[in-house]
Design a protein around this motif. Structure first.
Motif, PDB file in Angstrom:
ATOM      1  N   UNK A  18       9.497  15.568 -35.451  1.00  0.00           N
ATOM      2  CA  UNK A  18       9.267  14.809 -36.868  1.00  0.00           C
ATOM      3  C   UNK A  18      10.328  14.373 -37.237  1.00  0.00           C
ATOM      4  N   UNK A  19      10.603  12.748 -37.549  1.00  0.00           N
ATOM      5  CA  UNK A  19      11.826  11.989 -37.913  1.00  0.00           C
ATOM      6  C   UNK A  19      11.670  12.159 -38.844  1.00  0.00           C
ATOM      7  N   UNK A  20      10.275  12.693 -39.466  1.00  0.00           N
ATOM      8  CA  UNK A  20       9.957  12.739 -41.051  1.00  0.00           C
ATOM      9  C   UNK A  20      10.490  14.239 -42.019  1.00  0.00           C
ATOM     10  N   UNK A  21      10.307  14.712 -40.768  1.00  0.00           N
ATOM     11  CA  UNK A  21      10.877  16.115 -41.406  1.00  0.00           C
ATOM     12  C   UNK A  21      12.501  16.634 -42.096  1.00  0.00           C
ATOM     13  N   UNK A  22      12.553  17.231 -42.831  1.00  0.00           N
ATOM     14  CA  UNK A  22      13.866  17.233 -44.031  1.00  0.00           C
ATOM     15  C   UNK A  22      14.116  18.897 -43.648  1.00  0.00           C
ATOM     16  N   UNK A  23      15.046  19.574 -44.443  1.00  0.00           N
ATOM     17  CA  UNK A  23      15.068  20.774 -43.966  1.00  0.00           C
ATOM     18  C   UNK A  23      14.003  21.009 -45.571  1.00  0.00           C
ATOM     19  N   UNK A  25      13.817  22.837 -49.304  1.00  0.00           N
ATOM     20  CA  UNK A  25      14.532  22.608 -50.616  1.00  0.00           C
ATOM     21  C   UNK A  25      15.067  21.518 -50.716  1.00  0.00           C
ATOM     22  N   UNK A  26      15.048  20.125 -50.123  1.00  0.00           N
ATOM     23  CA  UNK A  26      15.095  18.861 -50.537  1.00  0.00           C
ATOM     24  C   UNK A  26      15.177  18.650 -51.514  1.00  0.00           C
ATOM     25  N   UNK A  27      15.442  17.786 -52.938  1.00  0.00           N
ATOM     26  CA  UNK A  27      14.819  17.401 -53.775  1.00  0.00           C
ATOM     27  C   UNK A  27      14.015  16.185 -53.136  1.00  0.00           C
ATOM     28  N   UNK A  28      13.194  16.337 -53.961  1.00  0.00           N
ATOM     29  CA  UNK A  28      12.201  15.097 -53.505  1.00  0.00           C
ATOM     30  C   UNK A  28      11.667  15.168 -52.152  1.00  0.00           C
ATOM     31  N   UNK A  29      10.833  16.203 -52.077  1.00  0.00           N
ATOM     32  CA  UNK A  29      11.013  16.873 -50.762  1.00  0.00           C
ATOM     33  C   UNK A  29       9.507  17.911 -50.944  1.00  0.00           C
ATOM     34  N   UNK A  30       8.289  17.582 -50.120  1.00  0.00           N
ATOM     35  CA  UNK A  30       7.005  18.578 -50.348  1.00  0.00           C
ATOM     36  C   UNK A  30       6.644  19.272 -49.276  1.00  0.00           C
ATOM     37  N   UNK A  54       3.985  27.576 -37.865  1.00  0.00           N
ATOM     38  CA  UNK A  54       3.662  27.433 -38.631  1.00  0.00           C
ATOM     39  C   UNK A  54       2.531  26.345 -39.683  1.00  0.00           C
ATOM     40  N   UNK A  55       2.084  25.373 -38.839  1.00  0.00           N
ATOM     41  CA  UNK A  55       1.565  24.253 -38.899  1.00  0.00           C
ATOM     42  C   UNK A  55       1.651  23.138 -40.238  1.00  0.00           C
ATOM     43  N   UNK A  56       2.902  23.577 -40.367  1.00  0.00           N
ATOM     44  CA  UNK A  56       3.447  22.443 -42.087  1.00  0.00           C
ATOM     45  C   UNK A  56       4.438  22.463 -41.724  1.00  0.00           C
ATOM     46  N   UNK A  57       5.098  21.057 -42.363  1.00  0.00           N
ATOM     47  CA  UNK A  57       6.722  21.027 -42.191  1.00  0.00           C
ATOM     48  C   UNK A  57       6.814  20.217 -43.250  1.00  0.00           C
ATOM     49  N   UNK A  58       7.740  19.884 -43.749  1.00  0.00           N
ATOM     50  CA  UNK A  58       8.622  19.525 -44.740  1.00  0.00           C
ATOM     51  C   UNK A  58       9.133  17.894 -44.962  1.00  0.00           C
ATOM     52  N   UNK A  59       8.266  17.296 -45.610  1.00  0.00           N
ATOM     53  CA  UNK A  59       8.593  15.371 -45.493  1.00  0.00           C
ATOM     54  C   UNK A  59       9.245  15.168 -46.943  1.00  0.00           C
ATOM     55  N   UNK A  60       9.427  14.510 -47.125  1.00  0.00           N
ATOM     56  CA  UNK A  60      10.073  14.044 -48.159  1.00  0.00           C
ATOM     57  C   UNK A  60       8.655  13.121 -49.438  1.00  0.00           C
TER      58      UNK A  60
END
Length: 64
Positions: A18-23, A25-30, A54-60
């Motif tokens: 996913x090009x939107x995924x971020x690590x 704990x990244x501020x401004x992400x959920x 997991x069915x979940x990803x962390x994105x901005x």
């Protein structure tokens, strides 16, 4: 017009992350539901490669 379809976001190619995924704990992400597997964690009986099952990803989170 550029020839792109409007109204539906482009889906990542099979095996592409996913090009939107971020690590985490990244501020401004959920945490959001994975678009590829629709939150099930499985695709065609196998673990989703995008969310790792997991069915979940962390994105901005976009601001208005």
């Amino acid at each position: 017009m550029t020839g792109k379809l409007q109204g539906r976001p482009a889906q990542p190619a099979e095996g592409q992350a996913n090009p939107d995924e971020v690590p985490p704990g990244t501020p401004g992400a959920g945490e959001h539901i994975c678009r590829r597997c629709a939150g099930t964690g499985m695709i065609d009986g196998r673990t989703c490669p995008e969310c790792g099952g997991t069915g979940k990803v962390t994105t901005p989170i976009g601001g208005g």
